[in-house]
Design an enzyme around this catalytic site. Structure first.
Site, short mmCIF file in Angstrom:
data_model
loop_
_atom_site.label_atom_id
_atom_site.label_comp_id
_atom_site.label_asym_id
_atom_site.label_seq_id
_atom_site.Cartn_x
_atom_site.Cartn_y
_atom_site.Cartn_z
N ASP A 119 111.79 -25.17 -21.63
CA ASP A 119 112.67 -24.60 -22.65
C ASP A 119 112.38 -23.10 -22.75
O ASP A 119 111.64 -22.64 -23.60
CB ASP A 119 112.43 -25.29 -23.99
N ALA A 120 112.97 -22.35 -21.81
CA ALA A 120 112.72 -20.92 -21.70
C ALA A 120 113.89 -20.08 -22.19
O ALA A 120 113.72 -18.90 -22.48
CB ALA A 120 112.40 -20.57 -20.25
N LYS A 121 115.09 -20.66 -22.20
CA LYS A 121 116.32 -19.97 -22.66
C LYS A 121 116.48 -18.61 -21.99
O LYS A 121 116.77 -17.61 -22.64
CB LYS A 121 116.34 -19.85 -24.18
N ARG A 122 116.34 -18.58 -20.68
CA ARG A 122 116.47 -17.33 -19.94
C ARG A 122 117.94 -16.96 -19.74
O ARG A 122 118.80 -17.83 -19.60
CB ARG A 122 115.77 -17.45 -18.59
N THR B 121 116.25 -24.36 -19.59
CA THR B 121 117.33 -23.96 -20.49
C THR B 121 117.69 -22.50 -20.23
O THR B 121 116.82 -21.67 -19.96
CB THR B 121 116.94 -24.14 -21.97
#
EC number: 4.1.1.23
Length: 280
Positions: A101-104, A131
């Site tokens: 869950d890095a939301k890059r 993510t």
């Protein structure tokens, strides 16, 4: 047993196999300061390592999908990333699908670098999925989508998040559609090959107003437990989606019972069984 990756079978095969065996619940690994303290651990890299080791032991063999929240490891600097590497490797070795869950989100060569970091087997941070944020334009995600498709991995794209501030952007209209719906539609187009390479992140805490019926890919639904959503809410919130693709997530709702491994597994099993009953 770890999951073998293939560039010919696509993410759908790996994901469906794990969920069929272990059920539809994503277990979050979120080493909040408050959780470290609640577990009686020091708020330093030693405590982080102990927390992570317990989570891998407790959840790695039983959860279909495990979602380490990268930010809580990143807060400890290089040593935190070293712990994260061991979490990813340990959970994958135990048979779980690991969703970082890095939301890059970025453009061009920078997005390619993010794709290499999280989706290339040569990287020590390589996970089964990551993510990503599409709010620099869905096309900016192409390096990550291409890398995921090549390696039989996945990307989970933020579509409708649970934070109140998100509505101003995600429900704004462009033409005759909400921005969030354009993301759903673009994701569905990417999944036309049946690979389920592109999943979505859609919060479970409120009605989202999106048509998810054509996605043909997984829908990460965070919010169970500490954020207020319950398994009983899921059929209504995701009434237009194929329930086979809905993947509710719980982090603190399970982790708060730690650090006892047996207690964590019991809490996870109870939450998973509630989800399975609700989505039956």
């Amino acid at each position: 047993m770890s999951v073998t990756r293939s560039d010919t079978t696509g993410f759908a095969v790996h994901y469906r196999s794990a969920v069929a065996e272990r059920g539809r619940l994503c277990a979050g690994i979120d080493p909040h300061v408050e959780l470290l303290e609640q577990w009686g651990l020091p708020v330093d890299t030693t405590g982080l390592r102990q927390f992570a080791d317990v989570c891998v032991d407790a959840l790695g063999p039983v959860a279909a999908v495990i979602k380490p929240q990268v930010a809580f490891f990143e807060a400890f600097g290089a040593a935190g990333f070293a712990v994260l590497e061991s979490v990813i490797a340990g959970c994958r070795a135990a048979g779980a699908v690991v969703l970082a869950d890095a939301k890059r989100g970025d453009i061009g060569s920078t997005m390619q670098a993010y794709a290499h970091a999280w989706l290339d087997e040569r990287s020590p941070l390589c996970a089964d999925a990551v993510t990503v944020s599409p709010y620099l334009g869905f096309g900016s995600l192409s390096p990550a989508i291409d890398a995921a498709r090549h390696g039989g991995r996945g990307v989970f794209v933020l579509a409708r998040t649970s934070n109140p501030e998100g509505a101003g952007v995600q429900l704004a209209t462009t033409g005759d559609r909400a921005v969030g719906q354009t993301i759903v539609d673009d994701a569905a187009e990417q999944n036309a090959d049946g690979s389920a390479t592109v999943g979505l992140v859609v919060g479970a805490t409120r009605a989202h107003g999106l048509d998810l019926s054509a996605l043909n890919g997984p829908i990460l639904a965070p919010g169970l437990g500490a954020q207020g959503a319950t398994a009983a809410d899921l059929p209504e919130v995701f009434s237009g989606a194929d329930p086979a693709w809905v993947l509710p997530a719980s982090s603190r709702g399970v982790l708060r019972v730690g650090p006892d491994v047996a207690a964590l597994r019991t809490a996870f099993a109870l939450a998973r069984d509630e989800v399975e009953a609700a989505l039956r």
